[in-house]
Motif scaffolding. Structure first.
Motif, PDB file in Angstrom:
ATOM      1  N   ALA A  30      20.894  16.252 -47.582  1.00  0.00           N
ATOM      2  CA  ALA A  30      21.535  17.468 -47.066  1.00  0.00           C
ATOM      3  C   ALA A  30      20.529  18.592 -46.852  1.00  0.00           C
ATOM      4  O   ALA A  30      20.759  19.489 -46.034  1.00  0.00           O
ATOM      5  N   GLN A  31      19.419  18.563 -47.572  1.00  0.00           N
ATOM      6  CA  GLN A  31      18.431  19.632 -47.448  1.00  0.00           C
ATOM      7  C   GLN A  31      17.740  19.638 -46.091  1.00  0.00           C
ATOM      8  O   GLN A  31      17.252  20.678 -45.660  1.00  0.00           O
ATOM      9  N   ILE A  32      17.691  18.496 -45.422  1.00  0.00           N
ATOM     10  CA  ILE A  32      17.083  18.478 -44.091  1.00  0.00           C
ATOM     11  C   ILE A  32      18.127  18.340 -42.986  1.00  0.00           C
ATOM     12  O   ILE A  32      17.860  18.683 -41.835  1.00  0.00           O
ATOM     13  N   GLY A  33      19.326  17.854 -43.329  1.00  0.00           N
ATOM     14  CA  GLY A  33      20.327  17.580 -42.308  1.00  0.00           C
ATOM     15  C   GLY A  33      21.378  18.661 -42.141  1.00  0.00           C
ATOM     16  O   GLY A  33      22.301  18.491 -41.339  1.00  0.00           O
ATOM     17  N   SER A  34      21.242  19.768 -42.871  1.00  0.00           N
ATOM     18  CA  SER A  34      22.281  20.804 -42.836  1.00  0.00           C
ATOM     19  C   SER A  34      21.693  22.158 -42.476  1.00  0.00           C
ATOM     20  O   SER A  34      22.016  23.185 -43.104  1.00  0.00           O
ATOM     21  N   LEU A  35      20.846  22.171 -41.474  1.00  0.00           N
ATOM     22  CA  LEU A  35      20.213  23.413 -41.041  1.00  0.00           C
ATOM     23  C   LEU A  35      20.503  23.728 -39.577  1.00  0.00           C
ATOM     24  O   LEU A  35      20.154  24.801 -39.081  1.00  0.00           O
ATOM     25  N   SER A  36      21.157  22.799 -38.886  1.00  0.00           N
ATOM     26  CA  SER A  36      21.249  22.872 -37.424  1.00  0.00           C
ATOM     27  C   SER A  36      22.041  24.075 -36.924  1.00  0.00           C
ATOM     28  O   SER A  36      21.617  24.754 -35.978  1.00  0.00           O
ATOM     29  N   LEU A  37      23.179  24.354 -37.521  1.00  0.00           N
ATOM     30  CA  LEU A  37      24.025  25.422 -36.982  1.00  0.00           C
ATOM     31  C   LEU A  37      23.350  26.783 -37.076  1.00  0.00           C
ATOM     32  O   LEU A  37      23.362  27.565 -36.124  1.00  0.00           O
ATOM     33  N   GLU A  38      22.738  27.067 -38.204  1.00  0.00           N
ATOM     34  CA  GLU A  38      22.109  28.375 -38.384  1.00  0.00           C
ATOM     35  C   GLU A  38      20.902  28.552 -37.460  1.00  0.00           C
ATOM     36  O   GLU A  38      20.732  29.599 -36.825  1.00  0.00           O
ATOM     37  N   PHE A  39      20.057  27.529 -37.394  1.00  0.00           N
ATOM     38  CA  PHE A  39      18.842  27.667 -36.586  1.00  0.00           C
ATOM     39  C   PHE A  39      19.153  27.639 -35.097  1.00  0.00           C
ATOM     40  O   PHE A  39      18.528  28.363 -34.310  1.00  0.00           O
ATOM     41  N   ILE A  40      20.108  26.826 -34.691  1.00  0.00           N
ATOM     42  CA  ILE A  40      20.475  26.802 -33.277  1.00  0.00           C
ATOM     43  C   ILE A  40      21.107  28.133 -32.879  1.00  0.00           C
ATOM     44  O   ILE A  40      20.836  28.682 -31.815  1.00  0.00           O
ATOM     45  N   ARG A  41      21.963  28.663 -33.758  1.00  0.00           N
ATOM     46  CA  ARG A  41      22.567  29.954 -33.445  1.00  0.00           C
ATOM     47  C   ARG A  41      21.512  31.052 -33.366  1.00  0.00           C
ATOM     48  O   ARG A  41      21.599  31.966 -32.539  1.00  0.00           O
ATOM     49  N   LEU A  42      20.495  30.971 -34.216  1.00  0.00           N
ATOM     50  CA  LEU A  42      19.432  31.969 -34.173  1.00  0.00           C
ATOM     51  C   LEU A  42      18.692  31.904 -32.840  1.00  0.00           C
ATOM     52  O   LEU A  42      18.317  32.942 -32.277  1.00  0.00           O
ATOM     53  N   THR A  43      18.490  30.712 -32.332  1.00  0.00           N
ATOM     54  CA  THR A  43      17.900  30.577 -30.996  1.00  0.00           C
ATOM     55  C   THR A  43      18.800  31.220 -29.952  1.00  0.00           C
ATOM     56  O   THR A  43      18.340  31.958 -29.066  1.00  0.00           O
ATOM     57  N   GLN A  44      20.101  30.953 -30.011  1.00  0.00           N
ATOM     58  CA  GLN A  44      21.023  31.541 -29.039  1.00  0.00           C
ATOM     59  C   GLN A  44      21.014  33.060 -29.106  1.00  0.00           C
ATOM     60  O   GLN A  44      21.057  33.740 -28.082  1.00  0.00           O
ATOM     61  N   ALA A  45      20.980  33.600 -30.310  1.00  0.00           N
ATOM     62  CA  ALA A  45      21.086  35.050 -30.466  1.00  0.00           C
ATOM     63  C   ALA A  45      19.811  35.771 -30.077  1.00  0.00           C
ATOM     64  O   ALA A  45      19.855  36.908 -29.600  1.00  0.00           O
ATOM     65  N   THR A  46      18.665  35.133 -30.305  1.00  0.00           N
ATOM     66  CA  THR A  46      17.381  35.794 -30.061  1.00  0.00           C
ATOM     67  C   THR A  46      16.711  35.349 -28.771  1.00  0.00           C
ATOM     68  O   THR A  46      15.831  36.043 -28.254  1.00  0.00           O
ATOM     69  N   GLY A  47      17.076  34.181 -28.253  1.00  0.00           N
ATOM     70  CA  GLY A  47      16.412  33.628 -27.088  1.00  0.00           C
ATOM     71  C   GLY A  47      15.118  32.907 -27.409  1.00  0.00           C
ATOM     72  O   GLY A  47      14.449  32.390 -26.506  1.00  0.00           O
ATOM     73  N   ASP A  48      14.753  32.831 -28.680  1.00  0.00           N
ATOM     74  CA  ASP A  48      13.524  32.152 -29.095  1.00  0.00           C
ATOM     75  C   ASP A  48      13.845  30.692 -29.396  1.00  0.00           C
ATOM     76  O   ASP A  48      14.550  30.376 -30.358  1.00  0.00           O
ATOM     77  N   VAL A  49      13.316  29.781 -28.588  1.00  0.00           N
ATOM     78  CA  VAL A  49      13.694  28.366 -28.678  1.00  0.00           C
ATOM     79  C   VAL A  49      13.040  27.649 -29.853  1.00  0.00           C
ATOM     80  O   VAL A  49      13.396  26.502 -30.145  1.00  0.00           O
ATOM     81  N   LYS A  50      12.121  28.282 -30.551  1.00  0.00           N
ATOM     82  CA  LYS A  50      11.383  27.564 -31.592  1.00  0.00           C
ATOM     83  C   LYS A  50      12.305  27.097 -32.714  1.00  0.00           C
ATOM     84  O   LYS A  50      12.079  26.034 -33.306  1.00  0.00           O
ATOM     85  N   TYR A  51      13.351  27.867 -33.015  1.00  0.00           N
ATOM     86  CA  TYR A  51      14.242  27.491 -34.116  1.00  0.00           C
ATOM     87  C   TYR A  51      15.028  26.225 -33.769  1.00  0.00           C
ATOM     88  O   TYR A  51      15.109  25.288 -34.563  1.00  0.00           O
ATOM     89  N   ALA A  52      15.604  26.182 -32.582  1.00  0.00           N
ATOM     90  CA  ALA A  52      16.359  25.000 -32.161  1.00  0.00           C
ATOM     91  C   ALA A  52      15.440  23.807 -31.965  1.00  0.00           C
ATOM     92  O   ALA A  52      15.817  22.664 -32.260  1.00  0.00           O
ATOM     93  N   ASN A  53      14.239  24.034 -31.461  1.00  0.00           N
ATOM     94  CA  ASN A  53      13.294  22.928 -31.274  1.00  0.00           C
ATOM     95  C   ASN A  53      12.913  22.296 -32.608  1.00  0.00           C
ATOM     96  O   ASN A  53      12.735  21.071 -32.706  1.00  0.00           O
ATOM     97  N   ALA A  54      12.789  23.109 -33.633  1.00  0.00           N
ATOM     98  CA  ALA A  54      12.470  22.579 -34.963  1.00  0.00           C
ATOM     99  C   ALA A  54      13.586  21.667 -35.456  1.00  0.00           C
ATOM    100  O   ALA A  54      13.331  20.613 -36.055  1.00  0.00           O
ATOM    101  N   ILE A  55      14.815  22.043 -35.196  1.00  0.00           N
ATOM    102  CA  ILE A  55      15.960  21.227 -35.615  1.00  0.00           C
ATOM    103  C   ILE A  55      16.014  19.930 -34.829  1.00  0.00           C
ATOM    104  O   ILE A  55      16.378  18.876 -35.363  1.00  0.00           O
TER     105      ILE A  55
END
Length: 499
Positions: free
Chosen positions: A184-209
């Motif tokens: 769960a420590q690696i598989g439960s980060l997607s929603l927060e990081f993807i949303r951060l990409t959407q909110a900021t426009g910085d794709v690095k967070y979603a790309n990491a996921i």
């Protein structure tokens, strides 16, 4: 376990049932109950404010405080969206003033628990940013500040983040991947990081996921129970691998599976997460779900766990409170899959947890227990003695939200008011036994009629448990499931759609 809301397109799948106009008498009872939940929140919030402000947790018996999650004030940040949803605007504004003092670039401890910080802080900030309709820039500013710190934990050869980030000693050299990581420590980060990409426009967070998701997809059918990942993972190699043969929907793995259908709703043009969910659902519905044999022979289901061997596969009828999110997950997934059969399965799973609340001396479900499996699920006949619990492994109650979250989702999916009645019995028992002069406390043994209180109250009591109770007695258009999708262990996060 976790907490998010996703704002959907108007032409997306409708999830909420059609609610009939309520009578004046029904409305009066509903509003009375909603008010009681709000009062319980205000009591616990005031206790936190007076005794542990800007610390992670208040100690509800002694009035002390704890700092187990980087010391940034988890019980302040995690429930920000709950404050907004409950209409507590003065308290919300006051919390934002305190938020100004928090520096998310500099933790107050040496090692940062990446998963816990992500779901409690990053999810809390983004959830509040969205439910407050983007009126408070500080929320996104702090979310980006924290996201940039957490992003550094992904600096490993394979891009899989370390579970605990030693930020003080991370220099120019890459971090080392680790073995024995909780899945769960690696598989439960997607929603927060993807949303951060959407909110900021910085794709690095979603790309990491995406690097994590690709490896999960690559290995999903190569485990000893194809379709599921075991509870621990080796992240030290180029590709993740598994030596563990223990499979569960409870602790260590819960939110990984929960995030699959929710993340699909974030990316409907991609079938990756939905296909992974469908594959996993087929596996755990066949290998983990079971009907118990209990007094009165109720037609309910529990999610157990399974251990595989070289030539055998064994079901363990262990039931965890953490696993109570499964009913809500399967219910929401039934809408994605257009499956009435899955919705009925979701009802039986949720009723399993309701049964566990209703059949203890305290009226509260234990953390972990065992029941016996029906030999013939189509024809269960109770022939034993006692209350149906074969063994109670951990009799504590930790103020967890999973059961009431699923009850809330079932109510919104079916418009069946009996779910509100089930939830109210749960609420009355919990409040009766956990309330202290300061806030609310964990319980040592719910198998006692009057359980002993324990000096602990985690942030999810404010951020999740009381939120779901409140929404159960709110109008259906408050955090409507036609507009939002809940993620378990969870508080709501409203995702804004970008096309």
């Amino acid at each position: 376990m976790y907490k998010y809301l996703l704002l959907l397109k108007a032409n997306s799948i409708s999830k909420e049932a059609s609610f009939r106009r309520e009578s004046d008498a029904v409305r009066s009872v509903r509003l009375l109950r909603q008010g009681k939940v709000r009062e319980a929140f205000q009591h616990a919030w005031q206790g936190y404010k007076e005794h542990a402000w800007l610390h992670d947790e208040v100690m509800p018996l002694s009035g002390g405080h704890k700092d187990g999650y980087a010391g940034w004030g988890a019980s302040l940040v995690d429930p920000l969206d709950t404050l907004w949803i409950m209409g507590l605007r003065d308290e919300f504004e006051e919390a934002l003033e305190a938020l100004e003092k928090i520096n998310f670039s500099k933790p107050n401890e040496g090692r940062v628990p990446v998963f816990e910080v992500t779901i409690r802080y990053l999810g809390g900030l983004l959830g509040a940013w969205d439910v407050s309709e983007h009126k408070y820039p500080i929320l996104l500013e702090k979310a980006k500040q924290l996201g940039d710190l957490l992003y550094r934990a992904f600096d490993t050869p394979n891009g899989i983040p370390v579970p605990y980030y030693d930020w003080e000693h991370h220099g120019t050299e890459q971090l080392r991947g680790e073995n024995g990581v909780i899945i769960a420590q690696i598989g439960s980060l997607s929603l927060e990081f993807i949303r951060l990409t959407q909110a900021t426009g910085d794709v690095k967070y979603a790309n990491a996921i995406q690097l994590i998701t690709n490896q999960l997809e690559m290995t999903q059918n190569k485990t000893t129970l194809p379709g599921m990942w075991p509870s621990q993972v080796n992240c030290a190699g180029a590709i993740i691998s598994f030596s563990s043969q223990a499979y569960t929907l409870g602790a260590y793995a819960d939110s990984l599976f929960e995030y699959l259908p929710k993340t699909h709703l974030l990316f409907p043009s991609s079938e990756q997460y939905l296909n992974m969910y469908r594959t996993a659902l087929s596996t755990f519905s066949q290998n983990l779900f079971f009907r118990p044999t209990l007094p009165g022979n109720p037609d309910i289901l529990f999610p157990g766990s399974r251990t595989t061997g070289s030539s055998s596969s064994t079901l363990d009828t262990e039931v965890q409170h953490l696993g109570c999110f499964v009913g809500g997950m399967v219910g929401l997934g039934s809408r994605l899959n257009h499956s009435p059969y899955e919705l009925e399965m979701a009802k039986r799973l949720t009723d399993g947890c309701v049964w566990a609340y209703e059949n203890t001396p305290s009226g509260i479900m234990p953390e972990i227990f065992h029941v016996d499996k029906c030999v013939d699920p189509a024809s269960c006949t109770w022939s034993g003695e006692g209350n149906g619990f074969h063994r109670v492994d951990d009799p504590s109650y930790q103020l967890r939200p999973e059961a009431i979250e699923s009850v809330f989702i079932m109510y919104r999916l079916t418009a069946d008011p009996t779910w509100q009645e089930k939830g109210w019995k749960m609420f009355e028992a919990i409040i009766n036994h956990t309330t202290t002069d300061i806030a609310n406390a964990r319980l040592a043994n719910v198998m006692d009629a009057k359980p002993t209180k324990v000096d602990s109250m985690e942030s999810f009591w404010l951020a999740e448990t009381l939120k779901y109770f409140y929404l159960l007695y709110s109008e259906p258009d408050l955090v409507s499931l036609d507009d939002f999708v809940l993620n378990t262990e969870a508080h709501p996060l409203k995702w804004e759609w970008h096309t």
